[in-house]
Design a protein around this motif. Structure first.
Motif, PDB file in Angstrom:
ATOM      1  N   THR A  60       0.840  -1.192   0.000  1.00 41.95           N
ATOM      2  CA  THR A  60       0.000   0.000   0.000  1.00 41.95           C
ATOM      3  C   THR A  60       0.876   1.243   0.000  1.00 41.95           C
ATOM      4  N   VAL A  61       0.599   2.163  -0.906  1.00 43.61           N
ATOM      5  CA  VAL A  61       1.336   3.420  -0.962  1.00 43.61           C
ATOM      6  C   VAL A  61       0.338   4.539  -1.237  1.00 43.61           C
ATOM      7  N   VAL A  62       0.523   5.672  -0.558  1.00 43.36           N
ATOM      8  CA  VAL A  62      -0.380   6.819  -0.670  1.00 43.36           C
ATOM      9  C   VAL A  62       0.438   8.066  -0.943  1.00 43.36           C
ATOM     10  N   ASP A  63      -0.010   8.854  -1.907  1.00 46.25           N
ATOM     11  CA  ASP A  63       0.551  10.181  -2.143  1.00 46.25           C
ATOM     12  C   ASP A  63      -0.426  11.185  -1.538  1.00 46.25           C
ATOM     13  N   THR A  64      -0.069  11.755  -0.384  1.00 43.33           N
ATOM     14  CA  THR A  64      -0.998  12.629   0.336  1.00 43.33           C
ATOM     15  C   THR A  64      -1.149  13.999  -0.299  1.00 43.33           C
ATOM     16  N   THR A  65      -0.372  14.311  -1.321  1.00 44.42           N
ATOM     17  CA  THR A  65      -0.523  15.614  -1.974  1.00 44.42           C
ATOM     18  C   THR A  65      -1.622  15.584  -3.013  1.00 44.42           C
ATOM     19  N   GLY A  66      -2.287  14.411  -3.207  1.00 45.26           N
ATOM     20  CA  GLY A  66      -3.259  14.234  -4.284  1.00 45.26           C
ATOM     21  C   GLY A  66      -4.713  14.412  -3.966  1.00 45.26           C
ATOM     22  N   LEU A  67      -5.331  13.552  -3.303  1.00 50.63           N
ATOM     23  CA  LEU A  67      -4.780  12.323  -2.722  1.00 50.63           C
ATOM     24  C   LEU A  67      -4.839  11.200  -3.757  1.00 50.63           C
ATOM     25  N   ALA A  68      -3.811  10.328  -3.801  1.00 53.07           N
ATOM     26  CA  ALA A  68      -3.812   9.187  -4.698  1.00 53.07           C
ATOM     27  C   ALA A  68      -3.268   7.988  -3.933  1.00 53.07           C
ATOM     28  N   LEU A 260      -8.847  26.222   1.483  1.00 55.38           N
ATOM     29  CA  LEU A 260      -9.380  25.443   2.593  1.00 55.38           C
ATOM     30  C   LEU A 260     -10.292  24.356   2.028  1.00 55.38           C
ATOM     31  N   VAL A 261     -10.054  23.114   2.428  1.00 55.03           N
ATOM     32  CA  VAL A 261     -10.914  22.004   2.015  1.00 55.03           C
ATOM     33  C   VAL A 261     -12.054  21.918   3.035  1.00 55.03           C
ATOM     34  N   LEU A 262     -13.236  22.367   2.624  1.00 56.45           N
ATOM     35  CA  LEU A 262     -14.350  22.514   3.559  1.00 56.45           C
ATOM     36  C   LEU A 262     -15.266  21.299   3.610  1.00 56.45           C
ATOM     37  N   ALA A 263     -15.407  20.579   2.511  1.00 57.65           N
ATOM     38  CA  ALA A 263     -16.340  19.451   2.513  1.00 57.65           C
ATOM     39  C   ALA A 263     -16.019  18.522   1.360  1.00 57.65           C
ATOM     40  N   ILE A 277     -16.230  18.298  -3.953  1.00 57.70           N
ATOM     41  CA  ILE A 277     -15.293  18.827  -2.972  1.00 57.70           C
ATOM     42  C   ILE A 277     -15.426  20.344  -2.988  1.00 57.70           C
ATOM     43  N   ARG A 278     -15.745  20.919  -1.829  1.00 52.24           N
ATOM     44  CA  ARG A 278     -15.923  22.363  -1.700  1.00 52.24           C
ATOM     45  C   ARG A 278     -14.653  23.001  -1.144  1.00 52.24           C
ATOM     46  N   LEU A 302     -10.168  11.433  -7.007  1.00 49.51           N
ATOM     47  CA  LEU A 302      -9.772  12.660  -6.334  1.00 49.51           C
ATOM     48  C   LEU A 302     -10.338  12.664  -4.917  1.00 49.51           C
ATOM     49  N   ALA A 303      -9.473  12.830  -3.927  1.00 45.72           N
ATOM     50  CA  ALA A 303      -9.893  12.886  -2.530  1.00 45.72           C
ATOM     51  C   ALA A 303      -8.984  13.868  -1.801  1.00 45.72           C
ATOM     52  N   LEU A 304      -9.583  14.781  -1.050  1.00 46.76           N
ATOM     53  CA  LEU A 304      -8.821  15.763  -0.289  1.00 46.76           C
ATOM     54  C   LEU A 304      -9.318  15.744   1.153  1.00 46.76           C
ATOM     55  N   PRO A 305      -8.430  15.744   2.123  1.00 50.17           N
ATOM     56  CA  PRO A 305      -8.850  15.658   3.525  1.00 50.17           C
ATOM     57  C   PRO A 305      -9.519  16.949   3.990  1.00 50.17           C
ATOM     58  N   VAL A 306     -10.721  16.819   4.507  1.00 47.15           N
ATOM     59  CA  VAL A 306     -11.463  17.966   5.029  1.00 47.15           C
ATOM     60  C   VAL A 306     -10.732  18.520   6.252  1.00 47.15           C
TER      61      VAL A 306
END
Length: 446
Positions: A60-68, A260-263, A277-278, A302-306
């Motif tokens: 398992t590998v994650v690129d947190t700048t993506g998220l990917a 800002l990742v709001l939602a 993604i808002r 595409l996923a971004l941490p709220v």
């Protein structure tokens, strides 16, 4: 502002889960027990091996700048439970997932290098452009088909009103589906989607004739706008093209900001999963909506941490309001923030939605932030958000009733004022994220 050493919270990681089952499964894997050879680096990569039921551990590998994410497990979900578990472990256990002094292991490094190469290719200019004359002819042919479909749809609405709204309940859904199929043939998927919504209204419960009349009026307005497209101001004309289903690729100048990742939340129509993604630009004060799609049961990538902030560019789509945008170049990893965006009262939120409708009459809802509001039960059995100073109150949209996030919001408030970000529309307010002066951090409600 590139604070790549800052780790996310467990709540922010779990907010990335595609469903409740993934949250529970990821939470179970968020301990050191099943993991080995874990690590992370300054570029935002996190990796590890997770022991499963087979002889070989999952990579398992994650690129947190993506998220990917990439995992050798067979799951079709994104992120999978192993990626969620790894991120949870990274968030809470810096000793187990420690910063690596060297390069990632070969299997992780290969995927990371390939991903960064693909990202660079996406931003590179195209090698050649398509024949503009051929593109113009295709656009003209499609516009002619849409015009034919809109004209036929106008006749369908005229027949509905002439026969009375009660006829819609008697005729059933089949006639609407047939009309929607003809709009698909006319290459107007936006019109087809609205027709299907009309067909579902007669079976939606008490008060359906009023809702049917409202939606019919909006559809008539869209048809009329298309048929008189050449008389509209260009921003509104672009919005109309988008609403009937013509593609509207991003093309405006990039906007760099600390976003800002709001939602983040998903919706499915059975065939396609749409992730919304808002974002809010801290310097520009601009709102943005990112859309990502997943087909054939797959979650969008595409996923971004709220609750984080990212130094990045967005590329807006044309049209009135210009809320939708594409994700552009990123200049750093997500950074945790605990402050909400600027907001206002309930009256200010309603005024903002009214202003948004003036430039896009078909807008379902617009993003707003309510400050110092208290969630309370409404007189009619639902919930509402009331100004703490006793001013106005805004009903919570029915889609939110019974949602676990609504109870989370009530618990966060405890009867006191909170700040809530969400979507304000004609059905009420949908709460998506909240902040409390008593509890630090951002609380996702979806």
């Amino acid at each position: 502002m590139n604070q790549t050493g800052v780790r996310w919270t467990s709540e922010q990681v779990l907010a990335l889960a595609p469903d409740e089952a993934s949250r529970r499964a990821g939470d179970k894997l968020g301990t050191a027990g099943p993991w080995s050879d874990t690590g992370c680096d300054a570029a935002g990569a996190v990796w590890g091996l997770c022991k499963g039921s087979g002889s070989k551990p999952y990579r398992t590998v994650v690129d947190t700048t993506g998220l990917a994410c990439n995992c050798s497990c067979p799951s079709r979900k994104f992120p999978c439970k192993h990626a969620l578990g790894l991120l949870l472990l990274w968030a809470v256990d810096g000793a187990t997932v420690a910063r690596s002094a060297g390069a990632p292991p070969g299997w992780a490094g290969e995927w990371l290098d390939a991903r960064r190469t693909r990202q660079a290719e996406k931003t590179a200019p195209p090698a050649r452009t398509a024949d503009p004359e051929a593109a113009r002819r295709r656009a003209e042919r499609r516009a002619a088909r849409i015009t034919s479909g809109a004209t036929e749809l106008e006749q369908r609405l005229t027949d509905l009103l002439r026969g009375g709204l009660a006829s819609a309940e008697q005729s059933g859904y089949g006639l609407w589906e047939e009309t929607a199929a003809r709009m698909v043939d006319a290459q107007a998927p936006g019109l087809a989607g609205r027709v299907r919504e009309l067909g579902a209204i007669p079976g939606s419960g008490p008060g359906w004739p009023v809702r049917l009349l409202e939606e019919s009026a909006l559809l008539h307005l869209l048809n009329t706008a298309w048929l008189g497209l050449d008389r509209l101001p260009e921003p509104l004309a672009t919005t109309v093209r988008t609403r009937v289903g013509l593609p509207s690729p991003s093309g405006g100048p990039p906007v760099r900001d600390h976003w800002l990742v709001l939602a983040q939340y998903d919706a499915s129509d059975g065939k396609l999963v749409t992730r919304r993604i808002r974002l809010y630009g801290r310097e520009s004060g601009r709102s943005a909506l990112l859309l990502s799609f997943g087909a054939a049961g797959r979650a969008p990538e595409l996923a971004l941490p709220v609750g984080t902030m990212i130094d990045a560019e967005i590329v807006p789509h044309p049209g009135a309001g210009q809320l939708r945008a594409d994700w552009g170049e990123r200049f750093g990893a997500p950074v945790l923030v605990g402050e909400p965006p600027p907001g206002g009262s309930v009256a200010a939120a309603i005024e903002a939605y009214g202003a948004a409708l003036r430039v896009d009459p078909w807008l379902e809802a617009c993003p707003v932030t309510l400050c110092d509001v208290i969630p309370v039960p409404g007189a009619g059995g639902g919930w509402q958000l009331a100004d703490a100073d006793g001013g106005s109150a805004l009903p919570v949209a029915p889609v939110s009733l019974g949602h676990p996030g609504l109870w989370r919001l009530a618990a966060l408030s405890g009867g006191g004022p909170v700040t809530v970000f969400g979507e304000c529309g004609h059905r009420g307010f949908r709460p998506l994220t909240a902040w409390s002066a008593e509890i630090p951090g951002t609380v996702p409600l979806t």
